[in-house]
Design an enzyme around this catalytic site. Sequence first.
Site, mmCIF file in Angstrom:
data_model
loop_
_atom_site.group_PDB
_atom_site.id
_atom_site.type_symbol
_atom_site.label_atom_id
_atom_site.label_comp_id
_atom_site.label_asym_id
_atom_site.label_seq_id
_atom_site.Cartn_x
_atom_site.Cartn_y
_atom_site.Cartn_z
ATOM 1 N N ASP A 37 13.021 2.307 -30.007
ATOM 2 C CA ASP A 37 12.167 1.665 -29.014
ATOM 3 C C ASP A 37 12.688 0.254 -28.760
ATOM 4 O OD1 ASP A 37 10.022 1.425 -27.266
ATOM 5 O OD2 ASP A 37 8.642 0.732 -28.808
ATOM 6 N N GLY A 38 12.433 -0.237 -27.554
ATOM 7 C CA GLY A 38 12.796 -1.611 -27.215
ATOM 8 C C GLY A 38 14.073 -1.748 -26.417
ATOM 9 N N ASN A 39 14.665 -0.638 -25.963
ATOM 10 C CA ASN A 39 15.916 -0.713 -25.211
ATOM 11 C C ASN A 39 15.755 -1.478 -23.904
ATOM 12 O OD1 ASN A 39 17.076 0.883 -27.209
ATOM 13 N ND2 ASN A 39 16.852 2.787 -26.054
ATOM 14 N N ARG B 149 13.425 -3.730 -23.123
ATOM 15 C CA ARG B 149 13.183 -5.153 -23.394
ATOM 16 C C ARG B 149 14.484 -5.864 -23.751
ATOM 17 N NH1 ARG B 149 8.610 -5.035 -27.741
ATOM 18 N NH2 ARG B 149 8.831 -2.790 -27.552
ATOM 19 N N HIS C 218 19.566 1.325 -22.600
ATOM 20 C CA HIS C 218 19.610 2.691 -23.108
ATOM 21 C C HIS C 218 20.997 3.033 -23.654
ATOM 22 C CE1 HIS C 218 15.585 3.389 -21.826
ATOM 23 N NE2 HIS C 218 15.851 3.348 -20.531
ATOM 24 N N ASN D 13 7.993 10.797 -20.818
ATOM 25 C CA ASN D 13 9.029 10.045 -20.105
ATOM 26 C C ASN D 13 9.460 10.759 -18.825
ATOM 27 O OD1 ASN D 13 10.769 8.984 -23.133
ATOM 28 N ND2 ASN D 13 9.090 8.004 -22.021
ATOM 29 N N ARG E 215 2.884 2.751 -33.437
ATOM 30 C CA ARG E 215 2.213 3.962 -32.972
ATOM 31 C C ARG E 215 3.220 5.105 -32.995
ATOM 32 N NH1 ARG E 215 2.755 0.622 -28.391
ATOM 33 N NH2 ARG E 215 4.234 1.439 -26.843
ATOM 34 N N SER F 290 3.322 7.763 -30.658
ATOM 35 C CA SER F 290 3.739 8.179 -29.320
ATOM 36 C C SER F 290 4.021 9.681 -29.241
ATOM 37 C CB SER F 290 4.964 7.373 -28.861
ATOM 38 O OG SER F 290 4.660 6.009 -28.786
#
Length: 261
Positions: free
Chosen positions: A39-41, A43, A57, A88, A216, A218
């Site tokens: 997660d966080g790609n 951002r 990504h 997604n 979380r 997800s």
Amino acid sequence: MQKRQEPLGRGVLYRVYQRRLRNSLNPETLPRHVAMIIDGNRRWARQLGYDSPAEGHRAGAAKMREFLEWCDDLGISVVTLYLLSADNLTQRAPDELADLIEIIAELADELSRYRDWRIQQVGSKKDLPEPLIAALDAAEARSAGKSGLHVNLAVGYGGRTEITDAMRSIVADHHAHGGSLEDLAETLTPELIGAHLYTGGQPDPDLVIRTSGEQRLSDFMLWQSAHSEFYFVEALGPNLRPVDFLRALRDFATRQRRFGG
């Protein structure tokens, strides 16, 4: 103007610390199966001034190959990477989704040719585009005879859908053999459901890691993670360092697993 990321963790003290962390790990306390929510790609890409989230990504995909190397070098048997959720497929912008699908296809192809790794897609193919399905199928076929690290690529994956699909499979098998509803009720067990999941036959994840500080699941491995340990890393996905992973393993080794007790 795009900015370049400065290398992280390249100093002498960092390398000494990393070596000390690794040497402190007992192979007997390592998890057999690690699941990773990358997660966080996006951002990461925004923070570095990139115009497209695709750059994040791509950096995340490159980091996942590194992550698999870390796991393999430590003797971990199974790794599951959460790359593309069922949500997604409907919630991402079309351009970003197209880039992400291409990146995942390239990653699957690359991993299937690397080391002695066996690649398996876990998820539904129902809403995936044909080129991605073809790439995932080819990666599975190419690596089918390998006996090294088992890499699950969670693509088109949703935990609730997985459980639903498992139940449908059980009912269909039972009906095909002429069983009654009463018989089904008697034979339905957690073990039977587990055997019909996308990961049937594999050990459940001992450790679930998520990057970017989010805490979380997800919709990830809802059934399999019932007794998993969780570890949340503040680093954005592409910034994940070996010491972050080693700290997660060190923390895991100190936990008293109760398995619901």
